[in-house]
Design an enzyme around this catalytic site. Structure first.
Site, PDB file in Angstrom:
ATOM      1  N   HIS A 230      -2.893   7.560   6.764  1.00  0.00           N
ATOM      2  CA  HIS A 230      -1.861   8.456   6.212  1.00  0.00           C
ATOM      3  C   HIS A 230      -2.474   9.767   5.706  1.00  0.00           C
ATOM      4  O   HIS A 230      -1.852  10.821   5.797  1.00  0.00           O
ATOM      5  CB  HIS A 230      -1.136   7.788   5.028  1.00  0.00           C
ATOM      6  CG  HIS A 230       0.054   6.957   5.401  1.00  0.00           C
ATOM      7  ND1 HIS A 230       1.142   7.475   6.075  1.00  0.00           N
ATOM      8  CD2 HIS A 230       0.355   5.656   5.177  1.00  0.00           C
ATOM      9  CE1 HIS A 230       2.057   6.518   6.246  1.00  0.00           C
ATOM     10  NE2 HIS A 230       1.600   5.391   5.712  1.00  0.00           N
TER      11      HIS A 230
ATOM     12  N   CYS B  37       5.651   0.101   7.529  1.00  0.00           N
ATOM     13  CA  CYS B  37       5.346   1.216   6.638  1.00  0.00           C
ATOM     14  C   CYS B  37       6.601   1.578   5.856  1.00  0.00           C
ATOM     15  O   CYS B  37       7.690   1.602   6.425  1.00  0.00           O
ATOM     16  CB  CYS B  37       4.880   2.400   7.478  1.00  0.00           C
ATOM     17  SG  CYS B  37       4.504   3.876   6.517  1.00  0.00           S
ATOM     18  N   LEU B  38       6.436   1.862   4.569  1.00  0.00           N
ATOM     19  CA  LEU B  38       7.588   2.227   3.730  1.00  0.00           C
ATOM     20  C   LEU B  38       8.232   3.534   4.190  1.00  0.00           C
ATOM     21  O   LEU B  38       9.386   3.788   3.879  1.00  0.00           O
ATOM     22  CB  LEU B  38       7.159   2.343   2.261  1.00  0.00           C
ATOM     23  CG  LEU B  38       6.685   1.040   1.597  1.00  0.00           C
ATOM     24  CD1 LEU B  38       6.150   1.321   0.202  1.00  0.00           C
ATOM     25  CD2 LEU B  38       7.795  -0.003   1.553  1.00  0.00           C
TER      26      LEU B  38
ATOM     27  N   GLY C  30       0.836  -1.189   0.000  1.00  0.00           N
ATOM     28  CA  GLY C  30       0.000   0.000   0.000  1.00  0.00           C
ATOM     29  C   GLY C  30       0.871   1.239   0.000  1.00  0.00           C
ATOM     30  O   GLY C  30       2.021   1.195   0.435  1.00  0.00           O
TER      31      GLY C  30
ATOM     32  N   GLN D 249       2.920  10.156   1.265  1.00  0.00           N
ATOM     33  CA  GLN D 249       4.225   9.493   1.376  1.00  0.00           C
ATOM     34  C   GLN D 249       5.148   9.853   0.219  1.00  0.00           C
ATOM     35  O   GLN D 249       6.357   9.665   0.309  1.00  0.00           O
ATOM     36  CB  GLN D 249       4.053   7.964   1.423  1.00  0.00           C
ATOM     37  CG  GLN D 249       3.417   7.471   2.708  1.00  0.00           C
ATOM     38  CD  GLN D 249       3.341   5.950   2.692  1.00  0.00           C
ATOM     39  OE1 GLN D 249       2.417   5.379   2.124  1.00  0.00           O
ATOM     40  NE2 GLN D 249       4.319   5.306   3.292  1.00  0.00           N
TER      41      GLN D 249
ATOM     42  N   HIS E 160      -4.539   1.525   7.351  1.00  0.00           N
ATOM     43  CA  HIS E 160      -3.208   2.135   7.435  1.00  0.00           C
ATOM     44  C   HIS E 160      -3.047   3.261   6.402  1.00  0.00           C
ATOM     45  O   HIS E 160      -2.586   4.361   6.738  1.00  0.00           O
ATOM     46  CB  HIS E 160      -2.168   1.030   7.210  1.00  0.00           C
ATOM     47  CG  HIS E 160      -0.746   1.488   7.186  1.00  0.00           C
ATOM     48  ND1 HIS E 160       0.182   1.081   8.124  1.00  0.00           N
ATOM     49  CD2 HIS E 160      -0.082   2.292   6.325  1.00  0.00           C
ATOM     50  CE1 HIS E 160       1.351   1.647   7.836  1.00  0.00           C
ATOM     51  NE2 HIS E 160       1.226   2.380   6.748  1.00  0.00           N
ATOM     52  N   GLU E 161      -3.453   2.991   5.165  1.00  0.00           N
ATOM     53  CA  GLU E 161      -3.263   3.990   4.109  1.00  0.00           C
ATOM     54  C   GLU E 161      -4.199   5.185   4.295  1.00  0.00           C
ATOM     55  O   GLU E 161      -3.805   6.326   4.059  1.00  0.00           O
ATOM     56  CB  GLU E 161      -3.466   3.363   2.714  1.00  0.00           C
ATOM     57  CG  GLU E 161      -2.527   2.207   2.379  1.00  0.00           C
ATOM     58  CD  GLU E 161      -1.056   2.476   2.662  1.00  0.00           C
ATOM     59  OE1 GLU E 161      -0.616   3.644   2.581  1.00  0.00           O
ATOM     60  OE2 GLU E 161      -0.335   1.516   2.970  1.00  0.00           O
TER      61      GLU E 161
HETATM   62 NI    NI Z   1       2.478   3.541   5.641  1.00  0.00          NI
END
Ligand code: NI
Length: 161
Positions: free
Chosen positions: A134, A88-89, A46, A51, A130-131
């Site tokens: 963000h 998370c990236l 995701g 981000q 999660h996304e």
């Molecule tokens: Ni994330």
């Protein structure tokens, strides 16, 4: 298409509230394509627009079958709960245990401007939450019950024996 730079924890942009997309123009379509390419390269499931430095309500989620494009996503239904590891990236090398709904239904707009709803369970439900977090400046570390070593296998206690 282009590979975008993924912002890391500590960048103020990750803490901002994203604005809804009012018009799906060329910039949004390019953003979706670039996010997809960036997520695949980073081996994520995701990615949210903030981000990659864009404060718009756009996320993508790989549900195992396809990469869903969600413009202005909204969680419209949740059911049951799950507790499990999340990463998370934007926070490389970290992992935390987060409680999330087990089942999530999201309403969103696709790249053609068509509204749709999509259901996700387990990991996909977790990714939706999660996304979408963000987009509201929330990182999973804000919600984590505990942080764990990403190299450790997390096991649900009653799965043992
Ligand atoms: Ni994330």
């Amino acid at each position: 298409m282009a590979i975008l730079n993924i912002l890391k924890e500590g960048d103020d942009i990750l803490r901002k509230i994203c604005r809804p997309v009012e018009k799906i123009d060329k910039r949004i379509l390019t953003l979706l394509d670039d996010m997809k390419e960036t997520m695949i390269l980073a081996k994520g499931i995701g990615l949210a627009a903030p981000q990659v430095g864009v404060l718009r309500r756009v996320v993508i989620v790989d549900n195992g079958e396809k990469i869903l494009e969600l413009i202005n996503p909204e969680i419209i239904k949740t059911d049951e709960t799950q507790e499990g590891p999340e990463a998370c990236l934007s926070l490389p090398g970290k992992c935390g245990i987060v409680k999330r709904p087990l089942k999530v239904t999201v309403k969103a707009t696709d790249r053609n401007g068509k509204e749709y709803t999509v259901f996700g369970e387990g990991l996909t439900a977790r990714a939706f939450c999660h996304e979408i977090d963000h987009l509201n400046g929330i990182l999973y570390t804000d919600l984590a019950i505990e942080m764990i070593d990403p190299k450790d296998d997390y096991e649900v206690a009653d799965e043992e024996e």
